[in-house]
Scaffold this motif. Sequence first.
Motif, PDB file in Angstrom:
ATOM      1  N   UNK A   1     -13.631 -16.787 -39.787  1.00  0.00           N
ATOM      2  CA  UNK A   1     -14.589 -15.785 -39.329  1.00  0.00           C
ATOM      3  C   UNK A   1     -15.093 -16.124 -37.925  1.00  0.00           C
ATOM      4  N   UNK A   2     -15.442 -17.379 -37.708  1.00  0.00           N
ATOM      5  CA  UNK A   2     -15.931 -17.805 -36.399  1.00  0.00           C
ATOM      6  C   UNK A   2     -14.829 -17.649 -35.352  1.00  0.00           C
ATOM      7  N   UNK A   3     -13.612 -18.030 -35.712  1.00  0.00           N
ATOM      8  CA  UNK A   3     -12.506 -18.000 -34.752  1.00  0.00           C
ATOM      9  C   UNK A   3     -11.938 -16.601 -34.539  1.00  0.00           C
ATOM     10  N   UNK A   4     -11.678 -15.876 -35.634  1.00  0.00           N
ATOM     11  CA  UNK A   4     -10.945 -14.610 -35.556  1.00  0.00           C
ATOM     12  C   UNK A   4     -11.735 -13.391 -36.012  1.00  0.00           C
ATOM     13  N   UNK A   5     -12.919 -13.586 -36.524  1.00  0.00           N
ATOM     14  CA  UNK A   5     -13.697 -12.465 -37.043  1.00  0.00           C
ATOM     15  C   UNK A   5     -13.419 -12.175 -38.504  1.00  0.00           C
ATOM     16  N   UNK A   6     -12.674 -13.037 -39.182  1.00  0.00           N
ATOM     17  CA  UNK A   6     -12.374 -12.864 -40.604  1.00  0.00           C
ATOM     18  C   UNK A   6     -10.919 -13.113 -40.909  1.00  0.00           C
ATOM     19  N   UNK A   7     -10.540 -12.793 -42.114  1.00  0.00           N
ATOM     20  CA  UNK A   7      -9.151 -12.945 -42.543  1.00  0.00           C
ATOM     21  C   UNK A   7      -8.452 -11.601 -42.366  1.00  0.00           C
ATOM     22  N   UNK A   8      -7.287 -11.480 -42.914  1.00  0.00           N
ATOM     23  CA  UNK A   8      -6.583 -10.199 -42.871  1.00  0.00           C
ATOM     24  C   UNK A   8      -6.765  -9.425 -44.176  1.00  0.00           C
ATOM     25  N   UNK A   9      -7.762  -9.828 -44.958  1.00  0.00           N
ATOM     26  CA  UNK A   9      -8.062  -9.137 -46.206  1.00  0.00           C
ATOM     27  C   UNK A   9      -9.480  -8.573 -46.129  1.00  0.00           C
ATOM     28  N   UNK A  10      -9.572  -7.274 -45.938  1.00  0.00           N
ATOM     29  CA  UNK A  10     -10.893  -6.628 -45.839  1.00  0.00           C
ATOM     30  C   UNK A  10     -11.706  -6.858 -47.107  1.00  0.00           C
ATOM     31  N   UNK A  11     -11.034  -6.878 -48.239  1.00  0.00           N
ATOM     32  CA  UNK A  11     -11.727  -7.071 -49.523  1.00  0.00           C
ATOM     33  C   UNK A  11     -12.386  -8.448 -49.582  1.00  0.00           C
ATOM     34  N   UNK A  12     -11.634  -9.501 -49.251  1.00  0.00           N
ATOM     35  CA  UNK A  12     -12.204 -10.838 -49.284  1.00  0.00           C
ATOM     36  C   UNK A  12     -13.262 -11.022 -48.200  1.00  0.00           C
ATOM     37  N   UNK A  13     -13.017 -10.463 -47.024  1.00  0.00           N
ATOM     38  CA  UNK A  13     -14.008 -10.575 -45.949  1.00  0.00           C
ATOM     39  C   UNK A  13     -15.341  -9.979 -46.387  1.00  0.00           C
ATOM     40  N   UNK A  14     -15.297  -8.841 -47.041  1.00  0.00           N
ATOM     41  CA  UNK A  14     -16.525  -8.187 -47.501  1.00  0.00           C
ATOM     42  C   UNK A  14     -17.261  -9.076 -48.507  1.00  0.00           C
ATOM     43  N   UNK A  15     -16.531  -9.665 -49.437  1.00  0.00           N
ATOM     44  CA  UNK A  15     -17.151 -10.516 -50.451  1.00  0.00           C
ATOM     45  C   UNK A  15     -17.744 -11.779 -49.835  1.00  0.00           C
TER      46      UNK A  15
END
Length: 90
Positions: A66-80
Amino acid sequence: WKAVEKFYKRHAKGYNSLIEAKEDLEKDILLALSKASQEELVNVLSEYASSNWRTNEPYAEWFTLFIRDGGTQSARLDKLFKEVFRHVDD
């Protein structure tokens, strides 16, 4: 743990312990991780983090991403994950 402590303090009447609050706070993440296939997790998190999803490793790795890239490539996991970490800043 900082997020868990803040969450617990805000909802102390609903929990008997910090561990109970932690389990409730992360239940959606653990459910999503347990339902995701190993292949899907490896595409989002490292093999190490995805195979140790019951530890704090997925949180540490997600936070780094998140700090480096703004999150993963999974919107679902990022939201959680964001839902858990929002308690740090509240």
